[in-house]
Design a protein around this motif. Structure first.
Motif, PDB file in Angstrom:
ATOM      1  N   VAL A 119       0.845  -1.204   0.000  1.00 37.21           N
ATOM      2  CA  VAL A 119       0.000   0.000   0.000  1.00 37.21           C
ATOM      3  C   VAL A 119       0.876   1.249   0.000  1.00 37.21           C
ATOM      4  O   VAL A 119       0.660   2.204  -0.768  1.00 37.21           O
ATOM      5  CB  VAL A 119      -0.953   0.002   1.205  1.00 37.21           C
ATOM      6  N   ALA A 120       1.882   1.266   0.880  1.00 36.09           N
ATOM      7  CA  ALA A 120       2.762   2.431   0.993  1.00 36.09           C
ATOM      8  C   ALA A 120       3.647   2.597  -0.239  1.00 36.09           C
ATOM      9  O   ALA A 120       3.817   3.718  -0.752  1.00 36.09           O
ATOM     10  CB  ALA A 120       3.622   2.295   2.250  1.00 36.09           C
ATOM     11  N   LEU A 121       4.188   1.504  -0.739  1.00 38.15           N
ATOM     12  CA  LEU A 121       5.081   1.588  -1.894  1.00 38.15           C
ATOM     13  C   LEU A 121       4.339   2.018  -3.151  1.00 38.15           C
ATOM     14  O   LEU A 121       4.905   2.681  -4.030  1.00 38.15           O
ATOM     15  CB  LEU A 121       5.766   0.233  -2.103  1.00 38.15           C
ATOM     16  N   GLU A 122       3.069   1.682  -3.234  1.00 37.15           N
ATOM     17  CA  GLU A 122       2.257   2.120  -4.367  1.00 37.15           C
ATOM     18  C   GLU A 122       2.205   3.643  -4.436  1.00 37.15           C
ATOM     19  O   GLU A 122       2.335   4.236  -5.512  1.00 37.15           O
ATOM     20  CB  GLU A 122       0.844   1.549  -4.249  1.00 37.15           C
ATOM     21  N   GLN A 123       2.012   4.292  -3.288  1.00 32.68           N
ATOM     22  CA  GLN A 123       1.954   5.745  -3.264  1.00 32.68           C
ATOM     23  C   GLN A 123       3.302   6.364  -3.632  1.00 32.68           C
ATOM     24  O   GLN A 123       3.365   7.404  -4.297  1.00 32.68           O
ATOM     25  CB  GLN A 123       1.518   6.237  -1.877  1.00 32.68           C
ATOM     26  N   VAL A 124       4.382   5.722  -3.220  1.00 33.69           N
ATOM     27  CA  VAL A 124       5.717   6.203  -3.586  1.00 33.69           C
ATOM     28  C   VAL A 124       5.878   6.190  -5.109  1.00 33.69           C
ATOM     29  O   VAL A 124       6.379   7.154  -5.708  1.00 33.69           O
ATOM     30  CB  VAL A 124       6.805   5.340  -2.915  1.00 33.69           C
ATOM     31  N   VAL A 125       5.455   5.120  -5.742  1.00 32.88           N
ATOM     32  CA  VAL A 125       5.556   5.014  -7.199  1.00 32.88           C
ATOM     33  C   VAL A 125       4.693   6.068  -7.872  1.00 32.88           C
ATOM     34  O   VAL A 125       5.103   6.709  -8.853  1.00 32.88           O
ATOM     35  CB  VAL A 125       5.156   3.593  -7.661  1.00 32.88           C
ATOM     36  N   TRP A 126       3.484   6.297  -7.376  1.00 30.27           N
ATOM     37  CA  TRP A 126       2.601   7.314  -7.956  1.00 30.27           C
ATOM     38  C   TRP A 126       3.227   8.701  -7.886  1.00 30.27           C
ATOM     39  O   TRP A 126       3.208   9.447  -8.864  1.00 30.27           O
ATOM     40  CB  TRP A 126       1.263   7.315  -7.220  1.00 30.27           C
ATOM     41  N   ASP A 127       3.751   9.045  -6.716  1.00 34.85           N
ATOM     42  CA  ASP A 127       4.267  10.400  -6.520  1.00 34.85           C
ATOM     43  C   ASP A 127       5.529  10.665  -7.327  1.00 34.85           C
ATOM     44  O   ASP A 127       5.882  11.818  -7.570  1.00 34.85           O
ATOM     45  CB  ASP A 127       4.555  10.641  -5.027  1.00 34.85           C
ATOM     46  N   ARG A 128       6.216   9.625  -7.745  1.00 32.18           N
ATOM     47  CA  ARG A 128       7.463   9.808  -8.501  1.00 32.18           C
ATOM     48  C   ARG A 128       7.276   9.501  -9.982  1.00 32.18           C
ATOM     49  O   ARG A 128       8.247   9.198 -10.680  1.00 32.18           O
ATOM     50  CB  ARG A 128       8.566   8.916  -7.907  1.00 32.18           C
ATOM     51  N   GLU A 129       6.061   9.636 -10.441  1.00 28.17           N
ATOM     52  CA  GLU A 129       5.770   9.291 -11.832  1.00 28.17           C
ATOM     53  C   GLU A 129       6.622  10.107 -12.808  1.00 28.17           C
ATOM     54  O   GLU A 129       7.076   9.590 -13.825  1.00 28.17           O
ATOM     55  CB  GLU A 129       4.282   9.518 -12.117  1.00 28.17           C
ATOM     56  N   ASN A 130       6.835  11.373 -12.531  1.00 24.06           N
ATOM     57  CA  ASN A 130       7.616  12.233 -13.424  1.00 24.06           C
ATOM     58  C   ASN A 130       8.923  12.680 -12.774  1.00 24.06           C
ATOM     59  O   ASN A 130       9.483  13.713 -13.163  1.00 24.06           O
ATOM     60  CB  ASN A 130       6.784  13.459 -13.825  1.00 24.06           C
ATOM     61  N   LEU A 131       9.387  11.911 -11.801  1.00 26.81           N
ATOM     62  CA  LEU A 131      10.604  12.255 -11.080  1.00 26.81           C
ATOM     63  C   LEU A 131      11.659  11.169 -11.270  1.00 26.81           C
ATOM     64  O   LEU A 131      11.394  10.101 -11.822  1.00 26.81           O
ATOM     65  CB  LEU A 131      10.299  12.453  -9.585  1.00 26.81           C
ATOM     66  N   GLU A 132      12.846  11.463 -10.740  1.00 22.22           N
ATOM     67  CA  GLU A 132      13.939  10.505 -10.801  1.00 22.22           C
ATOM     68  C   GLU A 132      13.619   9.278  -9.945  1.00 22.22           C
ATOM     69  O   GLU A 132      12.923   9.384  -8.941  1.00 22.22           O
ATOM     70  CB  GLU A 132      15.228  11.176 -10.306  1.00 22.22           C
ATOM     71  N   PHE A 133      14.116   8.141 -10.346  1.00 22.27           N
ATOM     72  CA  PHE A 133      13.967   6.852  -9.656  1.00 22.27           C
ATOM     73  C   PHE A 133      12.559   6.266  -9.755  1.00 22.27           C
ATOM     74  O   PHE A 133      12.232   5.314  -9.038  1.00 22.27           O
ATOM     75  CB  PHE A 133      14.361   6.961  -8.169  1.00 22.27           C
ATOM     76  N   HIS A 134      11.731   6.800 -10.644  1.00 20.76           N
ATOM     77  CA  HIS A 134      10.385   6.234 -10.777  1.00 20.76           C
ATOM     78  C   HIS A 134      10.435   4.786 -11.243  1.00 20.76           C
ATOM     79  O   HIS A 134       9.753   3.913 -10.685  1.00 20.76           O
ATOM     80  CB  HIS A 134       9.554   7.073 -11.750  1.00 20.76           C
ATOM     81  N   LYS A 135      11.209   4.491 -12.275  1.00 21.52           N
ATOM     82  CA  LYS A 135      11.305   3.136 -12.809  1.00 21.52           C
ATOM     83  C   LYS A 135      11.882   2.172 -11.769  1.00 21.52           C
ATOM     84  O   LYS A 135      11.454   1.017 -11.674  1.00 21.52           O
ATOM     85  CB  LYS A 135      12.176   3.124 -14.066  1.00 21.52           C
ATOM     86  N   GLU A 136      12.843   2.648 -10.985  1.00 18.62           N
ATOM     87  CA  GLU A 136      13.458   1.781  -9.971  1.00 18.62           C
ATOM     88  C   GLU A 136      12.466   1.417  -8.868  1.00 18.62           C
ATOM     89  O   GLU A 136      12.401   0.252  -8.435  1.00 18.62           O
ATOM     90  CB  GLU A 136      14.684   2.475  -9.378  1.00 18.62           C
ATOM     91  N   PHE A 137      11.683   2.393  -8.419  1.00 16.19           N
ATOM     92  CA  PHE A 137      10.673   2.085  -7.397  1.00 16.19           C
ATOM     93  C   PHE A 137       9.556   1.221  -7.972  1.00 16.19           C
ATOM     94  O   PHE A 137       8.978   0.382  -7.271  1.00 16.19           O
ATOM     95  CB  PHE A 137      10.097   3.381  -6.815  1.00 16.19           C
ATOM     96  N   GLU A 138       9.243   1.413  -9.235  1.00 17.69           N
ATOM     97  CA  GLU A 138       8.237   0.568  -9.884  1.00 17.69           C
ATOM     98  C   GLU A 138       8.721  -0.879  -9.957  1.00 17.69           C
ATOM     99  O   GLU A 138       7.933  -1.817  -9.756  1.00 17.69           O
ATOM    100  CB  GLU A 138       7.959   1.115 -11.284  1.00 17.69           C
ATOM    101  N   ALA A 139      10.029  -1.070 -10.222  1.00 20.49           N
ATOM    102  CA  ALA A 139      10.598  -2.421 -10.230  1.00 20.49           C
ATOM    103  C   ALA A 139      10.559  -3.038  -8.836  1.00 20.49           C
ATOM    104  O   ALA A 139      10.293  -4.244  -8.682  1.00 20.49           O
ATOM    105  CB  ALA A 139      12.031  -2.379 -10.755  1.00 20.49           C
ATOM    106  N   ALA A 140      10.811  -2.220  -7.813  1.00 18.71           N
ATOM    107  CA  ALA A 140      10.724  -2.715  -6.430  1.00 18.71           C
ATOM    108  C   ALA A 140       9.305  -3.159  -6.096  1.00 18.71           C
ATOM    109  O   ALA A 140       9.097  -4.177  -5.414  1.00 18.71           O
ATOM    110  CB  ALA A 140      11.188  -1.629  -5.465  1.00 18.71           C
ATOM    111  N   GLU A 141       8.331  -2.408  -6.581  1.00 17.67           N
ATOM    112  CA  GLU A 141       6.927  -2.772  -6.366  1.00 17.67           C
ATOM    113  C   GLU A 141       6.607  -4.111  -7.020  1.00 17.67           C
ATOM    114  O   GLU A 141       5.882  -4.944  -6.452  1.00 17.67           O
ATOM    115  CB  GLU A 141       6.030  -1.670  -6.925  1.00 17.67           C
ATOM    116  N   TYR A 142       7.147  -4.345  -8.200  1.00 25.56           N
ATOM    117  CA  TYR A 142       6.924  -5.606  -8.899  1.00 25.56           C
ATOM    118  C   TYR A 142       7.560  -6.780  -8.147  1.00 25.56           C
ATOM    119  O   TYR A 142       6.959  -7.854  -8.028  1.00 25.56           O
ATOM    120  CB  TYR A 142       7.488  -5.521 -10.316  1.00 25.56           C
ATOM    121  N   LYS A 143       8.755  -6.578  -7.629  1.00 28.45           N
ATOM    122  CA  LYS A 143       9.442  -7.656  -6.890  1.00 28.45           C
ATOM    123  C   LYS A 143       8.719  -7.960  -5.583  1.00 28.45           C
ATOM    124  O   LYS A 143       8.666  -9.118  -5.145  1.00 28.45           O
ATOM    125  CB  LYS A 143      10.901  -7.269  -6.635  1.00 28.45           C
ATOM    126  N   LEU A 144       8.133  -6.946  -4.959  1.00 30.56           N
ATOM    127  CA  LEU A 144       7.316  -7.180  -3.763  1.00 30.56           C
ATOM    128  C   LEU A 144       6.099  -8.025  -4.112  1.00 30.56           C
ATOM    129  O   LEU A 144       5.711  -8.924  -3.346  1.00 30.56           O
ATOM    130  CB  LEU A 144       6.887  -5.846  -3.162  1.00 30.56           C
TER     131      LEU A 144
END
Length: 371
Positions: free
Chosen positions: A274-299
């Protein structure tokens, strides 16, 4: 009564329909009209009933909407539109010399009757259905435009939760209707540990890079500064009795039950999702968005392994974690870069600690199965 159309009758009708302010026809006008009517009588071969002439007059005076409605209900209206609309027959036109010939009137009368003959419905049937159709279209458009528009954030909050049924398992997989190879408990636990380890290695690399780029310091230095800071809506120290880079105590591990451990770990990982989803949303147009999205997938992969083990052992599930776990006050931190960056770092650090917890718990339970 049947008979020829007499010129005396027509002249009488013309004089009768003249306006009151017009003078009566003089002898010269009567003589001229008599000559015209005599010519028409010689050139026409039609004999017209007075009753049909009266019907034609009635049709020509009917409202335009009704006659067009009858034409619209005809299956063969090509080339007959002009036949269904008569020229006006008011006194002004007659006084100016307009008068339809007998043959053209007869043609219009036949065409009008032919068109009306094709209609199989009452006169108001088509109009009623057209009105009903227009009303339905109006109501549909009003309902669409009247519905409140959802913002992008509201659409996200109403989207499917990725941590619910992460494997996408159908109800027929474990119901016995399909032949599925049952894995041993040891194999199930080993898969959980492997996927948790993969997710943790990715998280450690991302944590170091994100900390250095965002806070201009090392991960360990920032962790020592914020070591005692923790969000109370994430798994507590009672649920996960350890901090990052610390081992679980033996007393805790010895009290573990496999089925309960599967349920606990699945619930804790859903909370981090739940928390990591919001992190990915907020960084949609920021640096490290793809990396956090990959972390969400591995979770999600870790959650899938926990789900498979639970289903294999026929453990009744707990209710799935809702997005309401993360209150708006924590979601709206994205309006401030400083608070958002620190929030994301604290969430990600505790997520890494949760992965360590999963690895230590199921490694311990796997060893007990061997013995």
């Amino acid at each position: 009564m049947t008979g020829t159309l007499r010129k005396e009758d027509i002249i009488s009708d013309l004089e009768h329909n003249l306006p009151n302010d017009k003078p009566m026809l003089n002898d010269h006008q009567l003589l001229t009209m008599e000559a015209i009517l005599t010519r028409d009588q010689r050139t026409t071969s039609h004999r017209v009933r007075k009753s049909r002439s009266a019907e034609l007059q009635t049709d020509s005076q009917a409202p335009m909407e009704v006659r067009l409605e009858n034409i619209g209900k005809s299956d063969n209206i090509s080339g007959k539109m002009t036949a269904g609309v008569d020229a006006p027959t008011n006194s002004k036109n007659i006084g100016s010399g307009y008068f339809p010939s007998t043959s053209s009137s007869h043609m219009r009368n036949r065409s009008s009757k032919r068109i009306r003959g094709y209609s199989g419905y009452p006169a108001g049937f088509t109009i009623t259905w057209l009105r009903l159709g227009s009303l339905l279209v109006t109501l549909l458009v009003a309902s669409i435009h009247g519905a409140p528009m959802m913002t992008s954030e509201q659409k996200r909050l109403n989207s499917p939760r990725k941590w619910v049924n992460p494997c996408g398992i159908g109800s027929d997989v474990f119901s016995g209707s399909l032949d599925v190879i049952q894995l041993k408990d040891k194999d199930l636990l080993d898969q959980i540990v492997v996927q948790a380890d993969v997710a943790l290695m990715h998280a450690q690399l991302l944590g170091e890079e994100f900390t250095r780029a965002t806070f201009n310091t090392d991960f360990e230095d920032l962790h020592s500064l914020w070591k005692d800071t923790h969000y109370d809506w994430l798994p507590s120290l009672t649920a996960i009795p350890k901090k990052l880079r610390e081992p679980l105590k033996k007393e805790f591990l010895d009290k573990l039950d496999l089925d309960t451990a599967l349920l606990d770990a699945y619930e804790y990982m859903q909370m981090f999702a739940v928390a990591l989803e919001q992190v990915v949303w907020d960084r949609e147009n920021l640096e490290f968005h793809k990396e956090f999205e990959a972390a969400e997938y591995k979770l999600r992969t870790v959650l899938c392994e926990l789900q498979m083990a639970r289903e294999e052992r026929k453990v009744p599930p707990r209710p799935d974690v809702s997005r309401s776990l993360m209150l708006p006050e924590y979601r709206e931190m994205s309006k401030s870069d400083t608070f958002r960056d620190l929030r994301d770092w604290l969430i990600f650090r505790d997520y890494m600690n949760g992965l360590e917890y999963v690895m230590q718990v199921f490694k311990h339970l796997g060893k007990n199965l061997d013995s």
